[in-house]
Design a protein around this motif. Structure first.
Motif, PDB file in Angstrom:
ATOM      1  N   THR A   1       0.807  -1.221   0.000  1.00 45.00           N
ATOM      2  CA  THR A   1       0.000   0.000   0.000  1.00 45.00           C
ATOM      3  C   THR A   1       0.837   1.267   0.000  1.00 45.00           C
ATOM      4  O   THR A   1       0.389   2.308  -0.439  1.00 45.00           O
ATOM      5  CB  THR A   1      -0.957   0.028   1.201  1.00 45.00           C
ATOM      6  OG1 THR A   1      -0.206  -0.076   2.400  1.00 45.00           O
ATOM      7  CG2 THR A   1      -1.958  -1.102   1.120  1.00 45.00           C
ATOM      8  N   ALA A   2       2.071   1.216   0.486  1.00 43.43           N
ATOM      9  CA  ALA A   2       2.911   2.410   0.513  1.00 43.43           C
ATOM     10  C   ALA A   2       3.498   2.736  -0.859  1.00 43.43           C
ATOM     11  O   ALA A   2       3.925   3.856  -1.098  1.00 43.43           O
ATOM     12  CB  ALA A   2       4.046   2.224   1.510  1.00 43.43           C
ATOM     13  N   ASP A   3       3.513   1.754  -1.755  1.00 42.94           N
ATOM     14  CA  ASP A   3       4.076   1.958  -3.087  1.00 42.94           C
ATOM     15  C   ASP A   3       3.002   2.426  -4.061  1.00 42.94           C
ATOM     16  O   ASP A   3       1.833   2.083  -3.908  1.00 42.94           O
ATOM     17  CB  ASP A   3       4.704   0.667  -3.608  1.00 42.94           C
ATOM     18  CG  ASP A   3       5.931   0.263  -2.815  1.00 42.94           C
ATOM     19  OD1 ASP A   3       6.540   1.137  -2.180  1.00 42.94           O
ATOM     20  OD2 ASP A   3       6.272  -0.931  -2.846  1.00 42.94           O
TER      21      ASP A   3
ATOM     22  N   ARG B   1      -6.747   4.344  -4.847  1.00 42.55           N
ATOM     23  CA  ARG B   1      -7.413   3.933  -3.616  1.00 42.55           C
ATOM     24  C   ARG B   1      -8.906   3.759  -3.885  1.00 42.55           C
ATOM     25  O   ARG B   1      -9.480   4.413  -4.755  1.00 42.55           O
ATOM     26  CB  ARG B   1      -7.241   4.993  -2.519  1.00 42.55           C
ATOM     27  CG  ARG B   1      -5.800   5.249  -2.118  1.00 42.55           C
ATOM     28  CD  ARG B   1      -5.267   4.042  -1.350  1.00 42.55           C
ATOM     29  NE  ARG B   1      -3.980   4.303  -0.752  1.00 42.55           N
ATOM     30  CZ  ARG B   1      -2.834   3.808  -1.210  1.00 42.55           C
ATOM     31  NH1 ARG B   1      -2.817   3.071  -2.291  1.00 42.55           N
ATOM     32  NH2 ARG B   1      -1.705   4.057  -0.584  1.00 42.55           N
ATOM     33  N   THR B   2      -9.517   2.882  -3.112  1.00 36.96           N
ATOM     34  CA  THR B   2     -10.973   2.736  -3.108  1.00 36.96           C
ATOM     35  C   THR B   2     -11.408   2.865  -1.652  1.00 36.96           C
ATOM     36  O   THR B   2     -10.588   2.845  -0.740  1.00 36.96           O
ATOM     37  CB  THR B   2     -11.411   1.366  -3.665  1.00 36.96           C
ATOM     38  OG1 THR B   2     -10.789   0.342  -2.903  1.00 36.96           O
ATOM     39  CG2 THR B   2     -11.048   1.215  -5.139  1.00 36.96           C
TER      40      THR B   2
ATOM     41  N   ASP C   1      -5.255   9.956   7.737  1.00 38.21           N
ATOM     42  CA  ASP C   1      -4.174   9.256   8.445  1.00 38.21           C
ATOM     43  C   ASP C   1      -3.618   8.072   7.652  1.00 38.21           C
ATOM     44  O   ASP C   1      -2.639   7.461   8.071  1.00 38.21           O
ATOM     45  CB  ASP C   1      -4.659   8.783   9.817  1.00 38.21           C
ATOM     46  CG  ASP C   1      -5.825   7.817   9.728  1.00 38.21           C
ATOM     47  OD1 ASP C   1      -6.668   7.982   8.828  1.00 38.21           O
ATOM     48  OD2 ASP C   1      -5.899   6.904  10.577  1.00 38.21           O
ATOM     49  N   ARG C   2      -4.210   7.759   6.503  1.00 36.94           N
ATOM     50  CA  ARG C   2      -3.746   6.619   5.708  1.00 36.94           C
ATOM     51  C   ARG C   2      -3.357   7.013   4.289  1.00 36.94           C
ATOM     52  O   ARG C   2      -3.461   6.212   3.374  1.00 36.94           O
ATOM     53  CB  ARG C   2      -4.826   5.552   5.647  1.00 36.94           C
ATOM     54  CG  ARG C   2      -5.047   4.901   6.986  1.00 36.94           C
ATOM     55  CD  ARG C   2      -5.677   3.574   6.827  1.00 36.94           C
ATOM     56  NE  ARG C   2      -5.836   2.956   8.134  1.00 36.94           N
ATOM     57  CZ  ARG C   2      -6.547   1.890   8.344  1.00 36.94           C
ATOM     58  NH1 ARG C   2      -7.169   1.320   7.353  1.00 36.94           N
ATOM     59  NH2 ARG C   2      -6.635   1.398   9.552  1.00 36.94           N
ATOM     60  N   GLN C   3      -2.906   8.224   4.117  1.00 38.90           N
ATOM     61  CA  GLN C   3      -2.473   8.680   2.796  1.00 38.90           C
ATOM     62  C   GLN C   3      -1.008   8.308   2.584  1.00 38.90           C
ATOM     63  O   GLN C   3      -0.212   8.342   3.516  1.00 38.90           O
ATOM     64  CB  GLN C   3      -2.678  10.186   2.648  1.00 38.90           C
ATOM     65  CG  GLN C   3      -4.129  10.604   2.668  1.00 38.90           C
ATOM     66  CD  GLN C   3      -4.940   9.911   1.584  1.00 38.90           C
ATOM     67  OE1 GLN C   3      -4.589   9.943   0.417  1.00 38.90           O
ATOM     68  NE2 GLN C   3      -6.012   9.261   1.980  1.00 38.90           N
ATOM     69  N   PRO C   4      -0.642   7.949   1.359  1.00 35.70           N
ATOM     70  CA  PRO C   4       0.740   7.557   1.091  1.00 35.70           C
ATOM     71  C   PRO C   4       1.693   8.743   1.155  1.00 35.70           C
ATOM     72  O   PRO C   4       1.281   9.899   1.025  1.00 35.70           O
ATOM     73  CB  PRO C   4       0.671   6.989  -0.327  1.00 35.70           C
ATOM     74  CG  PRO C   4      -0.506   7.648  -0.935  1.00 35.70           C
ATOM     75  CD  PRO C   4      -1.488   7.875   0.183  1.00 35.70           C
ATOM     76  N   ASP C   5       2.954   8.442   1.325  1.00 37.04           N
ATOM     77  CA  ASP C   5       3.994   9.456   1.365  1.00 37.04           C
ATOM     78  C   ASP C   5       4.387   9.806  -0.067  1.00 37.04           C
ATOM     79  O   ASP C   5       5.278   9.198  -0.655  1.00 37.04           O
ATOM     80  CB  ASP C   5       5.200   8.935   2.141  1.00 37.04           C
ATOM     81  CG  ASP C   5       6.336   9.934   2.202  1.00 37.04           C
ATOM     82  OD1 ASP C   5       6.105  11.122   1.890  1.00 37.04           O
ATOM     83  OD2 ASP C   5       7.449   9.524   2.566  1.00 37.04           O
TER      84      ASP C   5
ATOM     85  N   GLU D   1       5.421  14.331 -10.687  1.00 34.21           N
ATOM     86  CA  GLU D   1       4.034  14.723 -10.407  1.00 34.21           C
ATOM     87  C   GLU D   1       3.341  13.526  -9.765  1.00 34.21           C
ATOM     88  O   GLU D   1       3.312  12.441 -10.343  1.00 34.21           O
ATOM     89  CB  GLU D   1       3.339  15.112 -11.705  1.00 34.21           C
ATOM     90  CG  GLU D   1       1.934  15.604 -11.502  1.00 34.21           C
ATOM     91  CD  GLU D   1       1.282  16.069 -12.796  1.00 34.21           C
ATOM     92  OE1 GLU D   1       0.033  16.077 -12.830  1.00 34.21           O
ATOM     93  OE2 GLU D   1       1.990  16.416 -13.757  1.00 34.21           O
ATOM     94  N   THR D   2       2.831  13.715  -8.563  1.00 35.44           N
ATOM     95  CA  THR D   2       2.228  12.613  -7.821  1.00 35.44           C
ATOM     96  C   THR D   2       0.738  12.861  -7.606  1.00 35.44           C
ATOM     97  O   THR D   2       0.304  14.003  -7.464  1.00 35.44           O
ATOM     98  CB  THR D   2       2.919  12.421  -6.457  1.00 35.44           C
ATOM     99  OG1 THR D   2       2.818  13.626  -5.709  1.00 35.44           O
ATOM    100  CG2 THR D   2       4.376  12.033  -6.631  1.00 35.44           C
ATOM    101  N   HIS D   3      -0.018  11.759  -7.573  1.00 38.07           N
ATOM    102  CA  HIS D   3      -1.465  11.837  -7.369  1.00 38.07           C
ATOM    103  C   HIS D   3      -1.924  10.658  -6.520  1.00 38.07           C
ATOM    104  O   HIS D   3      -1.369   9.567  -6.617  1.00 38.07           O
ATOM    105  CB  HIS D   3      -2.219  11.764  -8.708  1.00 38.07           C
ATOM    106  CG  HIS D   3      -1.924  12.896  -9.618  1.00 38.07           C
ATOM    107  ND1 HIS D   3      -2.569  14.098  -9.528  1.00 38.07           N
ATOM    108  CD2 HIS D   3      -1.042  13.011 -10.646  1.00 38.07           C
ATOM    109  CE1 HIS D   3      -2.107  14.916 -10.463  1.00 38.07           C
ATOM    110  NE2 HIS D   3      -1.171  14.273 -11.148  1.00 38.07           N
ATOM    111  N   VAL D   4      -2.959  10.891  -5.721  1.00 38.96           N
ATOM    112  CA  VAL D   4      -3.689   9.828  -5.038  1.00 38.96           C
ATOM    113  C   VAL D   4      -5.112   9.948  -5.544  1.00 38.96           C
ATOM    114  O   VAL D   4      -5.773  10.968  -5.319  1.00 38.96           O
ATOM    115  CB  VAL D   4      -3.647   9.990  -3.498  1.00 38.96           C
ATOM    116  CG1 VAL D   4      -4.429   8.862  -2.831  1.00 38.96           C
ATOM    117  CG2 VAL D   4      -2.212  10.035  -3.005  1.00 38.96           C
TER     118      VAL D   4
END
Length: 99
Positions: free
Chosen positions: A35-37, A54-55, A61-65, A73-76
């Motif tokens: 999950t961290a990757d 993510r679903t 408190d559970r967002q990736p680093d 450019e990063t996205h969740v």
């Protein structure tokens, strides 16, 4: 972590759309999913998007680093973020590779 049908469907939806828009998608294998990757790394010319998919509920408190990839450019993305997904994938035109 074992992925369920909902997670596989979300990954497939994003990957399919990205490929249709000219991105090359590198995905984690389901047997090696952590999950961290990031779930996907999308490349188009010099552009790189690092994406966590993510679903379920958004939990601060559970967002990736996302700072693990400086300069990228990063996205969740969650399924409710579909307009943002499309926006990020089409925000910059594909580079002209004709010589």
């Amino acid at each position: 972590m074992r992925l369920g049908p909902e997670q596989f469907a979300w990954n497939d939806r994003v990957t399919t759309q990205a490929r249709q828009l000219g991105w090359t998608a590198y995905a984690q294998t389901s047997t090696n999913n952590r999950t961290a990757d990031p779930a996907l790394m999308l490349v188009r010319g010099p552009q790189l998007l690092v994406v966590w998919l993510r679903t379920g509920r958004r939990r601060p408190d559970r967002q990736p680093d996302v700072d693990r990839f400086p300069g990228a450019e990063t996205h969740v993305w969650y399924p409710d973020d579909w307009p943002n997904v499309i926006g990020a994938l089409v925000a910059r035109p594909a580079p002209d590779v004709r010589g």
